[in-house]
Design an enzyme around this catalytic site. Structure first.
Site: not given
Length: 693
Positions: A654-656
């Site tokens: 989710t961070c990317s």
């Protein structure tokens, strides 16, 4: 909250019900209540809440086979028929087709349907079928009476939820026979003159009403309910029976808990412990509509006219530094323009649904004539200023701040939420925001789309909140850090935090505060770590207390307290801010493909799955990949990390905002796996499901 509160609730209902025939022992309630108050090991209140959601979802979608009405009725008379068209005659009430309808014209409040009931038939359930798309033809206030023409006895009064399409229960649990049952439409939506009913359905005492079966709890039905997915089917079945019987008992006494004529003084606060079960109540919806109806006021004699400069508002939104006082913002123009001294009208937002435009916008240098579109645009623009939909946009106003979850790349849940700014003390404006939200809740069709954290919605309806369960929707990283700190051994603490950690905390608006006198110079030692965690929790959980209370004060000026007690935080979010409509095209259209072609079979399987997903499924998928439920959200799609594996679950970073898509043996398998991952994925570095909200 412990399950002990169930015992208190049960005893309260017994006290009220025991004096009412028939005696509850007849129904085997003692055993059902024993199961309820003595839950199985490791069962939690959260599991009960999720089971209630599952049952409510099932009950709303259940295609009940109620049998032909001719089994119970000798004939039907109606007040009038539009012409002689087949698709508007009284025969459409019994043809089983939800598209056709009986339509009646004439004077308002004089439409009726009379059923001649066969001798000996006692009605257990009477439903009418409605369609919210009928607009002002849709019945709103309905009186059900029984007896003979000229000698009717009122049996029930129903206020219809005007958003419902399908069966509406108007009469139940009769204990005597009535020759004639009259369904009288006293009011229609928006004071409409004519009316429509799409069908009538009856359950008699001799019928076997569709109910629970163990097959209902098959794995395929539970995929959207992670807390229930691994629970034994038999346990779920018996627990569901106990919950439904409990709610049935609640329904039998709910009218005694708060007299409907006293909505301004009373509340349903005593039901807080079981608020998440209330969607199972047959009476809740009718009570809500009744309280809203009884508390409404006359619409203003004239509509306020505002002169709005949208060009300056757009320039402010693009670069707030050019207008530091935000006087050109849409919010400020609306707030100032709607002061009674300026517009000559005092708005209380408590009007009937017929009053569907609250003000008229005259947009400077634009040729628009506002017949509703400009008004709705102003609501949308104001919401975009308060809570921008894109993480990349600046914050034009200081009433709300992005939650830490939205700012921390390491967080994979609730990455699109906002909360009231702890540093903003303009409480009168927060109160006005609450009044507008209350107006949206009452109207059912206008929305102020604020993406608030569930932690905030819960406080607005008056639900209790806790640190470990609820604050993670604001700052997931802080919750996990304190959990780790409390359980940490001395050696690890000394290595990581000794001489570094001070008695301070950073609020959601990045304000640094002291937790104790001289906190910035006072280091936390190992023995003080739990006290430090307690102080941080207290500071963070109450950081926006004044602002939330102001919004709630504004809402209570518009909406009766009893209504806020009866709705869940999920209800409020939908009624105030609307549902997120996540089209599959808009999910993937901004997507980037890396090491995979747009024509790859895996991409086609993904498109096929999103095509078959419900809107909630797509929203969950978006959250699974990006941590956000709202568009726009940039997606990156890559092949699965192991090309040798087939039919495995997809993975996400989710961070990317990256989806790792494996190969699947069929489109059906792909759909099942992607849906399962969207609902059942586990949060990073924790064993807590991100769907606990």
């Amino acid at each position: 909250m412990s399950l002990f509160s169930w015992s208190e609730a049960v005893e309260m209902f017994y006290t009220l019900r025991l004096s009412k025939p028939p005696a509850i022992e007849k129904y085997g309630d003692r055993e059902a209540m024993r199961q309820l108050t003595n839950p199985p090991p490791k069962w939690s209140l959260e599991a009960d809440e999720e089971l209630a959601k599952f049952l409510a979802d099932h009950m709303n979608k259940m295609d009940a086979n109620l049998g032909s009405i001719s089994h119970y009725v000798d004939g039907i008379e109606v007040s009038s028929v539009i012409g002689k068209l087949e698709d508007s005659s009284k025969d459409c009430l019994t043809d089983g087709d939800p598209v056709t309808y009986w339509e009646s014209d004439g004077n308002q409040g004089r439409h009726w349907v009379r059923l001649s009931i066969k001798p000996g038939v006692i009605i257990k359930r009477l439903y009418i079928e409605l369609d919210a798309r009928d607009d002002n033809y849709m019945p709103y206030r309905i009186i059900i009476s029984g007896g003979e023409v000229g000698h009717f006895k009122q049996l029930n009064e129903v206020f219809v939820d005007l958003t419902v399409t399908g069966d509406v229960l108007v009469l139940e649990e009769m204990t005597q026979y009535f020759h004639i049952i009259e369904i009288k439409i006293k009011e229609c939506k928006d004071d409409g003159i004519d009316t429509r009913i799409h069908g009538i359905k009856i359950v008699s005492t001799g019928d076997k009403e569709p109910g629970l079966s163990r097959d209902l709890f098959a794995d395929t039905n539970l995929v959207r309910f992670p807390k229930l997915d691994a629970v034994d089917t038999i346990l779920l079945y018996h627990r569901a029976k106990a919950l439904l019987r409990f709610v049935e008992l609640l329904d039998s006494v709910i009218h005694y808990l708060l007299p409907s004529w006293n909505y301004t003084a009373g509340s349903f606060k005593d039901l807080e412990a079981i608020r998440q079960l209330l969607p199972l109540s047959r009476y809740r919806g009718n009570l809500i509509e009744k309280f809203l109806k009884e508390s409404q006021t006359c619409s203003p004699e004239k509509m306020p006219k505002l002169f709005i400069n949208r060009r300056l508002a757009a320039e402010h939104r693009a670069d707030p530094s050019q207008d530091p006082d935000a006087k050109y913002s849409m919010f400020h123009q609306l707030y100032e323009g709607l002061h009674p001294e300026k517009c000559g009208v005092k708005l209380d937002f408590r009007w009937s649904g017929r009053y569907d435009q609250w003000w008229e916008c005259k947009f400077l240098s634009e040729g628009i004539i506002d017949q509703g579109g400009g008004f709705r645009d102003s609501l949308a623009d104001m919401a975009e200023e308060l809570c921008p939909s894109s993480m990349d946009d600046p914050m034009p106003l200081n009433y709300f701040v992005r939650s830490p979850n939205q700012l921390h790349d390491s967080s994979n849940v609730n990455r699109d939420t906002y909360l009231p700014n702890p540093s903003c003390k303009e409480l009168a404006k927060f109160e006005w925001i609450g009044m507008v939200m209350g107006g949206c809740l009452r109207s059912g069709r206008e929305h102020l789309v604020l993406s608030l954290a569930s932690y905030t919605w819960k406080q607005l309806v008056g639900e209790r909140v806790s640190w470990s369960r609820d604050f993670q929707s604001v700052d997931f990283a802080q919750v996990k850090l304190l959990e780790t700190l409390e359980s940490m051994d001395r050696e690890t603490f000394d290595t990581k935090f000794s001489g570094v950690l001070t008695f301070t905390a950073v609020l959601s608006d990045n304000t640094l505060i002291s937790l104790a006198p001289g906190g910035a110079e006072r280091y936390v030692d190992f023995e003080e770590r739990k006290e430090y965690c307690r102080l941080v929790q207290e500071a963070r959980m109450f950081e926006s207390k004044l602002q939330v209370e102001a919004i709630r004060r504004g809402m209570l000026k518009v909406v009766p307290r009893a209504v806020l007690d009866l709705i869940t935080w999920q209800d409020m979010g939908i009624r105030c801010a609307g549902k997120y409509h996540t089209c599959r095209v808009f999910i993937l259209s901004p997507g980037h493909y890396e090491d995979i072609s747009e024509n790859d079979r895996r991409i086609k399987d993904l498109w096929n799955a999103l095509e078959n997903f419900t809107n909630e499924d797509r929203s969950r998928f978006l959250r699974f990949v990006t941590g956000r439920r709202r568009l726009p959200a940039q997606l990156y799609i890559c092949p699965g990390r192991s090309n040798a594996e087939t039919d495995s679950l997809p993975e996400a970073a989710t961070c990317s905002s990256t989806l790792f898509l494996p190969k699947y043996s069929s489109a059906k398998v792909a759909e099942e796996k992607i849906r399962y991952a969207s609902y059942n994925c586990i949060a990073i570095d924790t064993d807590v499901s991100p769907w606990e909200e």
